[in-house]
Design a protein around this motif. Structure first.
Motif, short mmCIF file in Angstrom:
data_model
loop_
_atom_site.label_atom_id
_atom_site.label_comp_id
_atom_site.label_asym_id
_atom_site.label_seq_id
_atom_site.Cartn_x
_atom_site.Cartn_y
_atom_site.Cartn_z
N ASP A 88 0.86 -1.29 0.11
CA ASP A 88 -0.12 -0.19 0.00
C ASP A 88 0.88 1.31 -0.02
OD1 ASP A 88 0.87 -0.01 2.84
OD2 ASP A 88 -0.94 0.41 3.22
N GLY A 89 2.38 1.20 0.05
CA GLY A 89 3.03 2.31 -0.04
C GLY A 89 3.39 3.08 1.27
N PHE A 90 3.09 2.05 2.38
CA PHE A 90 3.28 2.61 3.61
C PHE A 90 3.82 1.11 4.36
CE2 PHE A 90 0.09 5.30 2.33
CZ PHE A 90 0.69 6.57 2.40
N ILE A 91 4.53 1.31 5.52
CA ILE A 91 5.17 0.37 6.43
C ILE A 91 4.49 0.58 7.77
CG2 ILE A 91 6.84 -0.55 7.70
CD1 ILE A 91 8.74 0.28 5.39
N CYS A 92 3.57 -0.07 8.26
CA CYS A 92 2.74 0.20 9.63
C CYS A 92 3.67 -0.75 10.50
CB CYS A 92 1.44 -0.15 9.55
SG CYS A 92 1.13 -2.21 9.17
N ILE A 118 8.77 3.95 14.74
CA ILE A 118 7.92 4.64 13.65
C ILE A 118 7.55 6.07 13.92
CG2 ILE A 118 5.60 4.55 12.43
CD1 ILE A 118 5.94 1.43 12.10
N ASN A 119 7.30 6.05 15.14
CA ASN A 119 6.91 7.46 15.70
C ASN A 119 8.08 8.47 15.31
OD1 ASN A 119 4.41 6.77 16.36
ND2 ASN A 119 4.85 6.11 18.33
N VAL A 120 9.24 7.98 15.71
CA VAL A 120 10.55 9.00 15.60
C VAL A 120 10.63 9.32 14.12
CG1 VAL A 120 12.93 8.85 15.59
CG2 VAL A 120 11.77 7.77 17.47
N TYR A 121 10.39 8.76 13.22
CA TYR A 121 10.57 9.04 11.71
C TYR A 121 9.12 9.43 10.93
CZ TYR A 121 15.15 7.56 12.83
OH TYR A 121 16.26 7.41 13.30
N ASN A 124 4.78 13.05 9.37
CA ASN A 124 3.29 13.48 9.29
C ASN A 124 2.41 12.81 10.51
OD1 ASN A 124 2.98 10.92 8.34
ND2 ASN A 124 2.01 11.46 6.26
N SER A 125 2.82 12.09 11.45
CA SER A 125 2.02 11.64 12.38
C SER A 125 0.71 10.76 11.92
CB SER A 125 1.48 12.53 13.42
OG SER A 125 2.70 13.52 13.83
N ASP A 126 1.11 9.95 10.91
CA ASP A 126 -0.15 9.13 10.62
C ASP A 126 0.23 7.58 10.87
OD1 ASP A 126 1.85 7.87 8.96
OD2 ASP A 126 0.75 8.36 6.96
N GLY A 127 1.12 7.39 11.70
CA GLY A 127 1.30 5.90 12.57
C GLY A 127 1.96 5.10 11.67
N LYS A 128 2.45 5.50 10.52
CA LYS A 128 3.26 4.48 9.47
C LYS A 128 4.21 5.22 8.87
CE LYS A 128 -0.94 5.18 6.71
NZ LYS A 128 -2.23 4.58 6.31
N ASP A 130 5.98 6.33 5.00
CA ASP A 130 5.91 6.37 3.70
C ASP A 130 7.53 6.16 3.14
OD1 ASP A 130 7.36 8.77 3.70
OD2 ASP A 130 5.22 9.90 3.38
N PHE A 131 7.59 6.06 1.82
CA PHE A 131 8.96 5.93 1.46
C PHE A 131 9.97 6.77 1.75
CE2 PHE A 131 12.44 6.46 -1.74
CZ PHE A 131 13.14 5.23 -1.60
N GLU A 132 9.57 8.31 1.86
CA GLU A 132 10.62 9.44 2.24
C GLU A 132 11.03 9.22 3.87
OE1 GLU A 132 12.28 11.39 0.35
OE2 GLU A 132 11.35 10.29 -1.46
N GLU A 133 9.95 9.07 4.39
CA GLU A 133 10.27 8.75 5.99
C GLU A 133 11.10 7.59 6.18
OE1 GLU A 133 5.97 10.59 7.62
OE2 GLU A 133 5.84 8.53 7.07
N PHE A 134 10.86 6.49 5.51
CA PHE A 134 11.69 5.26 5.50
C PHE A 134 13.09 5.55 5.08
CE2 PHE A 134 13.49 1.44 3.26
CZ PHE A 134 13.27 0.53 4.38
N LYS A 135 13.18 6.46 4.22
CA LYS A 135 14.74 6.75 3.53
C LYS A 135 15.44 7.50 4.82
CE LYS A 135 15.25 9.78 0.05
NZ LYS A 135 15.25 10.22 -1.37
#
Length: 141
Positions: A88-92, A118-121, A124-128, A130-135
């Motif tokens: 889905d394009g997100f990592i929960c 997850i919360n540290v990165y 946008n505080s959506d609980g998961k 996205d690719f940019e946050e993962f990067k």
């Protein structure tokens, strides 16, 4: 790409033969191959905001960096897809836990840490992630 090939490409870009490729010449080339970029975007490509021209070495450096960054992003997207098991394009948190389990890195303490990680990165505080946050997480010091 060999220096000889880059030299030939550079010569083709240097329309007026003055030994430098101006931002206008580079922009014209990008436009001709279907890459529409603003003057500012072209200036960012070569790493300067007020640029009259670039010499061959700056051109070589910019093209090499662009290729490395592209390859790095592609490799990181493959890793992201391993974690993003539902695509889905997100990592929960559950996907992170599952991936860590498959890698043999899961334990009970890690369950609490998954949410914190997850919360540290999660900018946008959506609980998961996205690719940019993962990067950002992968390249954090």
């Amino acid at each position: 790409m060999s220096p000889n090939n880059l030299s030939r490409i550079f010569s083709k870009l240097d329309k007026n033969g003055d030994g430098v490729v101006s931002v206008d010449e580079l922009k014209g080339f990008l436009d001709s191959i279907g890459i529409i970029a603003s003057q500012e975007e072209v200036e960012l490509l070569v790493g300067k905001t007020s640029l009259d021209s670039i010499d061959f070495f700056l051109f070589y450096d910019a093209m090499t960096k662009a290729n490395i960054n592209y390859k790095q992003d592609e490799d990181l997207r493959k890793v992201f897809r391993v974690f993003d098991s539902n695509g889905d394009g997100f990592i929960c948190c559950e996907e992170l836990q599952s991936a860590l389990s498959r890698l043999g890195l899961w334990d009970e303490q890690c369950g609490k840490d998954c949410k914190n990680m997850i919360n540290v990165y999660d900018t946008n505080s959506d609980g998961k992630l996205d690719f940019e946050e993962f990067k950002d997480m992968m390249f954090a010091n």
